[in-house]
Design a protein around this motif. Sequence first.
Motif, short mmCIF file in Angstrom:
data_model
loop_
_atom_site.label_atom_id
_atom_site.label_comp_id
_atom_site.label_asym_id
_atom_site.label_seq_id
_atom_site.Cartn_x
_atom_site.Cartn_y
_atom_site.Cartn_z
N SER A 245 -31.64 -2.23 -31.51
CA SER A 245 -32.68 -2.18 -30.82
C SER A 245 -32.57 -1.75 -29.44
CB SER A 245 -32.95 -3.97 -31.05
OG SER A 245 -34.30 -3.94 -30.93
N GLN A 246 -31.88 -1.54 -29.33
CA GLN A 246 -32.06 -0.84 -28.07
C GLN A 246 -31.95 0.67 -27.94
OE1 GLN A 246 -33.24 -2.27 -24.36
NE2 GLN A 246 -32.77 -0.73 -23.60
N MET A 247 -31.68 0.74 -28.59
CA MET A 247 -31.74 2.23 -28.70
C MET A 247 -32.72 2.97 -29.51
SD MET A 247 -27.13 3.20 -29.69
CE MET A 247 -27.39 5.18 -30.36
N LYS A 248 -33.66 2.12 -30.49
CA LYS A 248 -34.58 2.17 -30.84
C LYS A 248 -35.61 2.49 -29.66
CE LYS A 248 -34.19 1.50 -35.90
NZ LYS A 248 -34.87 0.92 -36.97
N LYS A 249 -35.90 1.64 -29.45
CA LYS A 249 -36.77 1.57 -28.03
C LYS A 249 -36.78 2.79 -27.59
CE LYS A 249 -38.67 -1.56 -24.51
NZ LYS A 249 -37.93 -2.64 -23.25
N GLU A 250 -34.84 2.77 -26.86
CA GLU A 250 -35.49 4.69 -26.22
C GLU A 250 -36.16 5.70 -26.40
OE1 GLU A 250 -31.03 4.25 -24.70
OE2 GLU A 250 -31.37 2.61 -23.31
N ARG A 251 -35.74 5.76 -28.11
CA ARG A 251 -35.68 6.78 -28.79
C ARG A 251 -37.06 6.79 -28.92
NH1 ARG A 251 -33.26 10.00 -32.91
NH2 ARG A 251 -31.91 9.68 -30.53
N LYS A 252 -38.00 5.85 -29.28
CA LYS A 252 -39.27 5.81 -29.44
C LYS A 252 -40.48 6.03 -27.64
CE LYS A 252 -39.82 1.75 -32.85
NZ LYS A 252 -40.56 0.68 -33.54
N ASP A 253 -39.73 5.81 -26.63
CA ASP A 253 -40.32 6.75 -25.44
C ASP A 253 -39.99 7.84 -25.96
OD1 ASP A 253 -40.74 3.42 -25.29
OD2 ASP A 253 -38.67 3.66 -23.38
N GLU A 254 -39.07 8.23 -25.88
CA GLU A 254 -38.70 9.49 -25.70
C GLU A 254 -39.67 10.43 -26.62
OE1 GLU A 254 -35.31 12.85 -27.11
OE2 GLU A 254 -34.81 11.08 -27.28
N GLN A 255 -39.85 9.86 -28.05
CA GLN A 255 -40.88 10.13 -29.00
C GLN A 255 -41.96 9.66 -28.63
OE1 GLN A 255 -40.19 7.88 -32.90
NE2 GLN A 255 -37.76 8.85 -33.06
N ALA A 256 -42.81 8.88 -28.12
CA ALA A 256 -44.07 8.99 -27.25
C ALA A 256 -44.06 10.01 -26.26
CB ALA A 256 -44.19 7.68 -26.66
#
Length: 1359
Positions: A245-256
């Motif tokens: 879940s933490q990694m997904k949050k970081e990945r979404k911030d990068e994709q945003a």
Amino acid sequence: MGFITLQKGVLPFKYWIVGRVQAEEGELNIEDAELRGYYYYLTVAIKKRSRVPGVMITQYVEQVPAGKSTPDFSRKPMPLTVQEGKKAFFKAMVTGEPAPTVTWGRNKGEVADKEKYKTRYDERAREHILEIPDIKPDQADTYKCFATNEYGKAVCTATLNVMEAGEKKLGQNKHGRKGQVPQDFRSMLKKTVVVTRKKQLPPKKEGEIDPKLWELLLCAPKKDYEKICFDFGVTDFRWMLKRLSQMKKERKDEQAKVVETLENVKQIEVKPNGRAEFELDMTLWDPNSAINLYKDGTMVPYGNDENSKHSLKKTGTNYLFSINNPQPEDAGFYQVDVDEANVLTTDFQVPAVEFIAKIKDVKAIENEDAIFQCALSTPLNRITWSTQDTSVEHGDKYEITVSEDKLIHTLRVKDCAMADNGAYYAIAGIASSRASLKVEADPNAGKGRKATTAGDQDDLATLALEQQAKLQKQKDDLEAARRAQAEKDAADAAARAATGDGGDGRDSSGDGSGGKADGDGGGGEDKNKNLLADGDDEDKKQGDDEKDKKKKRVRTGPLVPDTVVDRGVQFVSGLSDTVANIGERAELSCKLSSETSTGRWYKNGKLLASEDGVTIMKDGACHKMIIDCCTNDDAAVYRFEAEGRKSDATLNIQDPPKIDLDALGKFSEPVIVKAGENAKWKLPFSGGEPMTIQWYKDDDELLSGLNVKIETSPSESQLRLSKCQRKDSGEVKIKIKNEFGTKEAISKLIVLDKPTPPQGPVDIMESAVTSVEFKWKPPKHSGGCPITNYIIERQQVGRNKWTNLGEIPGNNPSYKDSDVDPGRRYCYRIKAKNAEGISDYLETEDISAGVLRYPGPPAAPKVVSAFKDCINLTWSAPCDTGGTKIVGYNLEKHKKGTNYRSLVNQEGPIKDTKYAVKDVFEGAAYEFRVSAVNLSGAGEPSIPCDTVFARNPMKPPGKVIDLKLTSSHYNTFSLAWTKPMELKGVQDEAQGYYVEIRPIESLEWTRCNANPITLTSFTVLGLKAMATYWVRVIATNYGGDGEPQGFDNYIIAMPPPVRPKFKGRNMKNFVVVRSGNTVRLNIIFEASPLPDISWLKDGVPVPKHVTITNSDIGSQLLIPTSERSDTGIYTITVKNLVGQETFNVEIRVTDEPKPTGPVELEQNVPGTVTLSWTSSPDEKRDDRLHYMVAKRDSFKRTWRTVADNLFNTKCTVINILPGREYYFRVFAKNDMGLSTPTESPAWGTIKERAKFKLEMPETKAFDFQSPPSFIVPLKMRTAPQGYECYMSCAVKGDPAPRVTWYRNNISLNTNTNYYITNVCGVCSLLILKVGPKDSGEYKVAVNNPLGTAECSMMLNVRE
């Protein structure tokens, strides 16, 4: 199938068998000396199939008693792949009554050795376990599990694959630093290509999750987590979710940063069109952002043309990537990046697999299940199932299953509908198989669901077992070839050593051992290196062109004389590098190819013996060296030598931090100090240097300072906190770390102090004329111990003196002061007290004592219920209480027609907000009002309630009874019902009715009558033709409306529908017509609306010469001139929107049978005559034709039937007396009657009267015995369902043979459903009423002591 079991003992008389017994491999003579004293019996062995694939059940008895069962597996052992030296467990769960006995076996050996194989039963888990403690390569085999009880046996198999301990290291050594082959840098320069590469994922570390798995989970939906983790060997992924879940949050911030929206990400799949596709929907912030495709970190160029290898098709926000004509080299880890942000990751795997059995076309009927099955050449966890347009997933519509050996994959399409027609695909890797599903209408709708499958499941199971055996054989062959190559290389090395070129005789053959390559030095090794280097230089000079073609040069010719034969001892498995902790046990082991060879152990080149603190053991070909308690001095390079062979390994000694358990327990106890005192912790430890010591307070690291002092020595660390305060309370942790590991210990600090002041704000609960009540919150910090009391002080505003009111318990932070003067203001101080002291005070604001302030008016009373002698009222409290507590209420009543009000509660205020007024007169009308009373007095009264009569209430009526639809038309329908019952105290009499309707597409009910009707019938008008309505009727009276009563189903505005049904008592389902006559079938039915009528003959439309005439009430089938070809089953189907009905009539067009041929007479046995004749010409055209035989003798002169229902052309007549003449007639017989008889010549002998003369004939020994044989065999038959079936045959043999009838190899002699006779060798079986269950193979087995004979036929039942 049966087999003979010999068992010694005494057998009852009826089981004794005299003579000889026919066995499977010859004949057994009971008189043999070795078999005397034995009796034998026939044991039935019926093969059954288990619900668990791969399990075979053998049933020993023909009929299993009630409550008993044969053994079976509820969970069979799973195939295993285990590394050498590890443990292996086979687990099985069995069922059966009585409980089966479980045993184990293997194909290529025994499991009797209790040291190598341990069996046990886990009662808690109900599992039978076979444990192999120390796996060896020779234990790789197919293992069997047997479950046996007195009624049968079940068996299943599971394979064990063993990975040898040195395979990985050997592979690394081939490409490692020591075994590195000199490289040709020129060829490398020629092939160098400059490519753009993506940042590589970190390599997988031992004991950690593969980074590729994290990348795949970041882009996959939650429903795919389980199967993705299963592919990577992770069975429990719940502990990963938090980090994911933490990694997904970081990945979404990068994709945003580059992507506005990203959704519908789909992993790569091979589609039916042969392309591998993966896609996603995304909206970019910048449409010109670069979209890059990477494979295994290398950028892959792609185009917009679908014919290119890699292509991208963009449709709106959808991005579809595809690989045209995928091949095995296209497998890899694909990633899609937008600029530098990753948006999709997928893993394309192309397993080497083929279909050994493809899916086949399936035909199914509506509401049936259709099954597609295929078998693979290699086990796979799953394959892709797809239709032409989309892939299918496991769910309510589709059920996808995989056999336990992962070779058979099954797709079940549930409840087939017409929409399921089409092509279905099974895709495994890049191989695919296609089949079609054809769904037909169900002629017998609603009669249960069946499953239709293409192909035989037994065939697929057999193919899977054969493929599993083939894979095991290939593995065994590869293992044998590898070992042969290893032996050959070892022999070459030994030969080189014998000729002086072999160095020190190291084991460098690569035979699968886990040891390192022997390289201690020596001239021989240098020579080998030079020799190999020269050879490689030659190959480089002569083979550059061949290298470009990816061909390898191989040296040919022997390197040693042909006279060298002895290859010497070899290492089966060598030493492996080992890591051990100080004080623990360490073991080094290796295995030789010879059990008689001995060897020596060396430590850093020094010979070891048992006196050196080690234990040296030899167990056959295995050699072990054990160090019971390791020290730092034991870290060294150990070598084992045997007959010139060497294998070495490194033992690394680790010394991680250790903490004594007693010291740890003492450290974990909380440290309790008073405020201002010092707290101290001390913890001894041990471990290898250098050691890092860190102290933490509530996860914040402590460093030496003014109030913190840390002292650390090599064996101990101390922490001292000076002048502790309340805020210092919390968790104290020490972390001890060195290069080998980390240890942590946790303690707790509690600082005792006086509590903090109680917390505000102070809430005023009551401010009355005579009392003040308020409450507060407990202190934020209790000082490390509980609050015992609160101290209350009071000051009257305007004065300087504080009065101590006393102490109250600390568990209730509230206080009520009852000694106050009305209208005065007071201020209070509150202090908290514990064992350490008294806190500072909390001072309240000014609190005023109550003044004479009256409450506001309550809401108007509400009448709950009214009776002739009591009226029940309720009301709500006033919003304005006057600042004090409400102590009660005054209730006043006013009788209509009077001009005064009286107080109801003469005895004091009413405490509750409800009251029952009993001082009323029946039939009188009253009004009531209420006023609230507080400490100041009574307030203003409320407004009066509605007028209420003192009379008993009337209950609403119940539901109407027997609501029914009396008539229905396209614009109206009529209803009728019965008046609801009157139940005293529950429901009263109905005084009227409402009728309501609601169109099915609407949610609102509409009343058809504005005023209640008194009649119990009603006609609804103005309906829409063929529209559907919900209808209900509501009974009412002045007590209110009752509950509505409606129909269970909606009503259609149309005449009453009638499901088609056939009428007429004389309807026949079987008609026999003479050929040439007219066939006329009149079928009468009832149906509304008018139905569709169809006729079929044997499942196809009727011929053109058949005339069909339909009417409203029936249908007629007419065949003007019938022929034999008109014989068949005619089906009429009557169908309308309510349902459908079918009726079958079998029409048989035939004629009187033609007579048989001449009758011949023959006497085989005295007193009998055997008749034989030529069959009737009509026999081939009429399968129901049979024969009847009649007899007349010269004495009685009347014809008598002696045989009927004969389906063969022979008959034996018994009871033939000498001296009489006999005449016989043979009739051909069918459904039309008898043919003209065929008469036989006269048969008989004249009894001559002569003088009795006794002549003794010469006695000649003659043996009339003969083995059994069939005179007339069984014939294959096809019988109509519901008719009787007669089967017969004729046998001979001396002694008279015993006859046994079988159906599908199951004896029928004791089955009462079959009538079996045996008269003078004519054996017959009669089935009175043939059904589908009687279809199958019928067999007659005859045996006597001279032999056995069998004859079989197939019976087909025509529906």
